[in-house]
Design an enzyme around this catalytic site. Structure first.
Site: not given
Length: 427
Positions: A44, A156, A194
């Protein structure tokens, strides 16, 4: 007939500049190609950096000027892929957006560099990055095919905690799975970034698309991450590749730590005193000297220095006080000082400064039955985790469980996602 591919998770850390990180990505991908690896995942925010420990000078109802300077540094480190703030989807993928006048491509060229790396190495590259678009930063993942170039990109949808201060919110429509074929193996690819992996409905949106290869770039270095990845593999009957950075405190950028480069005025690591090397001999005795320390306010503090009768003799320390031969600047670990040294001298204290891990890694590769195939890898820097897998294991696992099919009881439970079709993409 076995449908085998080699998967790799790169436990790599972001370097001091985005250009250096791109060079490192290329070197790691070439190393992967030499090992016959077909697909590689980077962590990430690998390009652009995960600003671990940085507060950006923010508190509820207040922002400090130094925090804005930190954000300026971070903004410049991010990459520009030439997309729009809303996300242009397939128009961006297929390069249908208007080009800037006099330029061959949109953005800063990072997309084109990634496509060249994938093409020249023959490795399918998936990497986390921080994308700069207009005035906003997004945490994203880009998928780069050696033959077709960029297949897709997603942002995200739910930054976690303080990430919401610095990253914008992506749209759920980018959760659309992608299909590709490598060495005759048909892949349906998806990614959750994540803590998106902790979102049950987001996971179900990917399961519903019949994903058989799941990428989970992360910044979570806790022991509990492995159990989550095993759950995703078992629930989705898919292979899971997760990559995290392994980072020591000394690797954090200077705009986060406030560190000084050599040649600048030294500052005590754990205190406000600024040292100036002014050694003043005492007239009453040739055996005692002092070091003058000046505070930020200009006040002087005199620290006595004890000397041995014979300068070549060992110096006793009967009173257990710190013995300072000169004001101690930050000691770089290149001096190879034992970090477990018990001496109370400031030099010994500072010798271990920066060696502690702020992220321990934890990269891993998981099977469709939730078994650990590689990793988790802890406190190891710049390492490749590799597993050769058979994608027919995904079908074998669906004998008794199919979260996107019959087992989901879609006739009884309904899930809809804004802008996203919850069906397997056409192959």
């Amino acid at each position: 007939m076995p449908q085998k591919l080699k998967l790799a998770s790169a436990q790599s850390r972001t370097l001091s500049t985005t250009q250096k990180t791109l060079h490192a990505l290329e070197a790691t991908t070439k190393r992967a190609a030499a090992q016959g690896i077909d697909i590689i995942l980077f962590p990430e925010a690998y390009l652009g950096g995960y600003p671990r420990t940085c507060s950006f000078g923010a508190a509820v109802g207040a922002r400090a000027p130094e925090g804005r300077e930190q954000f300026l540094h971070y903004f410049h480190d991010a990459v520009d892929l030439g997309d729009t703030p809303a996300g242009a989807g397939q128009d961006w993928v297929e390069r249908k957006l208007e080009l800037p006048r006099g330029k061959k491509y949109r953005g800063d060229g990072v997309r084109e560099k990634l496509e060249r790396i994938a093409r020249e190495t023959g490795v399918f590259v998936v990497t986390g990055l921080v994308e700069r678009c207009a005035g906003t930063l997004y945490c994203g993942v880009v998928f780069v095919c050696p033959k077709l170039g960029v297949l897709g990109k997603r942002r995200k949808v739910m930054p976690t905690g303080s990430e919401r201060l610095i990253w914008g919110f992506g749209t759920a429509s980018t959760l659309r799975a992608m299909t590709t074929e490598i060495k005759g193996v048909k892949l349906t690819i998806g990614s959750a970034i994540c803590w998106e992996n902790y979102m049950p409905m987001l996971r179900q949106s990917l399961y519903s698309q019949n994903v058989n290869l799941w990428f989970a770039p992360t910044a979570d270095a806790r022991d509990t991450w492995e159990s989550l990845m095993r759950t995703v593999g078992c629930e989705g009957r898919c292979f899971v590749v997760s990559a995290n950075q392994c980072v020591r405190k000394k690797h954090l950028p200077e705009w986060i730590t406030g560190g000084k480069k050599e040649g600048k005025e030294n500052k005590e690591v754990n205190g406000p005193l600024q040292y100036k090397e002014e050694h003043v001999p005492r007239r009453s005795s040739g055996r005692r000297k002092s070091t003058i320390c000046k505070t930020d306010e200009g006040h002087e503090i005199c620290i006595p220095i004890r000397e041995a009768e014979n300068e070549n003799a060992a110096q006793p320390n009967d009173d257990h006080s710190a013995i300072i031969s000169s004001p101690p600047p930050f000691v770089d670990d290149a001096l190879n000082v034992d970090p477990f040294q018990t001496s109370a001298t400031p030099q010994a204290k500072s010798s271990s400064e920066g060696k502690e891990f702020v992220s321990r890694g934890g990269s891993c590769i998981i099977s469709p039955l939730g078994e650990v195939l590689a990793g988790p890898l802890w406190e190891v820097e710049d390492e490749l985790l590799v597993a050769e897998v058979d994608f027919e294991d995904c079908e074998r696992g669906r004998l008794d469980f199919d979260a996107g099919g019959s087992y989901s009881r879609s006739d009884q439970f309904k899930l809809s996602v804004e802008g996203l079709e919850l069906a397997p993409p056409p192959f």
